[in-house]
Design a protein around this motif. Structure first.
Motif, PDB file in Angstrom:
ATOM      1  N   ASP A   1     -33.139 -33.557  -3.075  1.00 54.76           N
ATOM      2  CA  ASP A   1     -33.655 -34.481  -3.894  1.00 54.76           C
ATOM      3  C   ASP A   1     -35.378 -34.119  -3.978  1.00 54.76           C
ATOM      4  O   ASP A   1     -36.022 -34.935  -4.560  1.00 54.76           O
TER       5      ASP A   1
ATOM      6  N   GLN B   1     -37.539 -44.496   4.434  1.00 54.35           N
ATOM      7  CA  GLN B   1     -36.634 -45.048   3.518  1.00 54.35           C
ATOM      8  C   GLN B   1     -35.555 -45.890   3.976  1.00 54.35           C
ATOM      9  O   GLN B   1     -34.739 -45.370   5.143  1.00 54.35           O
TER      10      GLN B   1
ATOM     11  N   CYS C   1     -32.523 -51.408  -0.938  1.00 57.34           N
ATOM     12  CA  CYS C   1     -33.217 -50.280  -0.607  1.00 57.34           C
ATOM     13  C   CYS C   1     -34.666 -50.330  -0.616  1.00 57.34           C
ATOM     14  O   CYS C   1     -35.411 -51.352  -1.317  1.00 57.34           O
TER      15      CYS C   1
ATOM     16  N   ARG D   1     -34.276 -42.890   6.865  1.00 58.70           N
ATOM     17  CA  ARG D   1     -34.720 -41.676   6.497  1.00 58.70           C
ATOM     18  C   ARG D   1     -36.215 -41.566   6.534  1.00 58.70           C
ATOM     19  O   ARG D   1     -36.859 -41.992   5.769  1.00 58.70           O
TER      20      ARG D   1
ATOM     21  N   VAL E   1     -28.026 -36.043   3.863  1.00 56.26           N
ATOM     22  CA  VAL E   1     -28.540 -36.449   2.804  1.00 56.26           C
ATOM     23  C   VAL E   1     -27.743 -36.365   1.627  1.00 56.26           C
ATOM     24  O   VAL E   1     -27.684 -37.247   0.693  1.00 56.26           O
ATOM     25  N   ARG E   2     -26.598 -35.294   1.623  1.00 60.19           N
ATOM     26  CA  ARG E   2     -25.707 -35.206   0.468  1.00 60.19           C
ATOM     27  C   ARG E   2     -24.748 -36.715   0.716  1.00 60.19           C
ATOM     28  O   ARG E   2     -24.380 -37.086  -0.322  1.00 60.19           O
TER      29      ARG E   2
ATOM     30  N   TYR F   1     -25.772 -39.493   1.720  1.00 59.61           N
ATOM     31  CA  TYR F   1     -26.662 -40.689   1.607  1.00 59.61           C
ATOM     32  C   TYR F   1     -27.335 -41.065   0.341  1.00 59.61           C
ATOM     33  O   TYR F   1     -27.443 -42.092  -0.006  1.00 59.61           O
ATOM     34  N   LEU F   2     -27.614 -39.955  -0.483  1.00 60.14           N
ATOM     35  CA  LEU F   2     -27.781 -40.077  -1.973  1.00 60.14           C
ATOM     36  C   LEU F   2     -26.814 -41.123  -2.710  1.00 60.14           C
ATOM     37  O   LEU F   2     -27.449 -42.050  -3.227  1.00 60.14           O
TER      38      LEU F   2
ATOM     39  N   ARG G   1     -27.485 -44.728  -1.530  1.00 57.84           N
ATOM     40  CA  ARG G   1     -28.708 -45.188  -1.996  1.00 57.84           C
ATOM     41  C   ARG G   1     -28.732 -45.565  -3.538  1.00 57.84           C
ATOM     42  O   ARG G   1     -28.958 -46.660  -4.074  1.00 57.84           O
ATOM     43  N   GLU G   2     -27.910 -44.578  -4.158  1.00 62.34           N
ATOM     44  CA  GLU G   2     -28.001 -45.084  -5.509  1.00 62.34           C
ATOM     45  C   GLU G   2     -26.806 -46.172  -5.973  1.00 62.34           C
ATOM     46  O   GLU G   2     -27.156 -46.927  -6.889  1.00 62.34           O
TER      47      GLU G   2
END
Length: 261
Positions: free
Chosen positions: A31, A58, A65, A85, A150-151, A153-154, A157-158
């Motif tokens: 990202d 984060q 968030c 993060r 991260v894969r 996590y995103l 978060r979204e």
């Protein structure tokens, strides 16, 4: 005569906290954000005391968030179950304080890997494992581990940003299932570390109340220097200490969960 009760352990830092220094990774993720591997702790609160540079942390938690700015003098901390993060912007360096010294070294952390990895303990272990040392192979493995975290996590978060906390809560449950077998060993570390430190304070108060503070005869001072510099942690390069009262030697980063931060 009233004397402090409990195990005779080396004196830990105040409150039996763990300590390390961390230079946040400057590797860009998918990202475009530079920083570390998102993860949570199951039973330990973690604090960042910023000593240099600029960045952010984060966080994901049931209340949403957050992006918390970090600059010299900032202190940020997060309770168990909070995904965090670390974000690198300009030479960010922090001192990390960890509750329950010994538990993070025993694996009290779970990466935000995708659900299919979290569901398979052996696959999780393989994904979390780093080669020993600090050479190019270890760095490459640390980058792969960060990118996999991260894969996973995103999407969390979204979804949370959109008001859907279902995926986040399922991640928390999956993390708890993954480490459940460690609880008996963690309980013993807690009894010998943080609990024993608190009980010693109670015994000292009893001694003062009785007017017989014999424990003061053992007053002394301690000092420590890093025992490992530049190890690959979850969020960055770590300087670590083998402190008095640490119930385990620092684990290598190849342990699932490994040392925190």
């Amino acid at each position: 005569m009233v004397t402090p009760a409990g195990p005779a352990l080396p004196h830990p830092l105040p409150g039996a906290v763990g300590l390390s220094h961390l230079s946040a990774y400057d590797w860009p993720a998918a990202d475009g954000v530079c920083g570390g591997s998102p993860h949570l702790h199951l039973v330990c609160t973690e604090a960042y005391v910023v000593t240099g540079g600029r960045g952010a942390v984060q966080t994901l938690s049931p209340d949403g968030c957050r992006d918390i700015p970090l600059q010299p003098g900032s202190v940020a901390w997060f309770t168990p179950g909070t995904v965090h993060r670390m974000v690198q912007r300009d030479g960010l360096r922090v001192t990390v304080l960890m509750q329950n010294s010994g538990l993070p070294e025993a694996g009290d952390a779970v990466f935000t890997f995708p659900p299919e990895v979290l569901a398979d303990p052996e696959r999780y272990r393989d994904a979390a494992t780093l080669p020993p040392g600090t050479g190019p192979g270890t760095e490459a493995a640390a980058r792969r581990r960060r990118d996999l975290a991260v894969r996973g996590y995103l999407p969390l978060r979204e979804a949370l940003a959109a008001g859907d906390d279902g995926p986040f809560r399922e991640f928390q449950r999956a993390a708890a299932r993954l480490v459940r077998h460690n609880v008996p060993a963690w309980r013993e570390l807690w009894r010998a570390g943080a609990l024993a430190a608190a009980e010693r304070t109670g015994a000292q108060l009893d001694a003062l109340a009785a007017g017989e503070p014999a424990y003061l005869a053992g007053a002394t001072a301690y000092a420590a220097t890093p025992t490992r510099r530049g190890g690959y942690g979850m969020c960055g390069l770590r300087d670590e200490y083998a402190l008095p009262g640490t119930t385990l030697p620092y684990a290598d980063e190849d342990a699932p969960g490994g040392p925190t931060a």
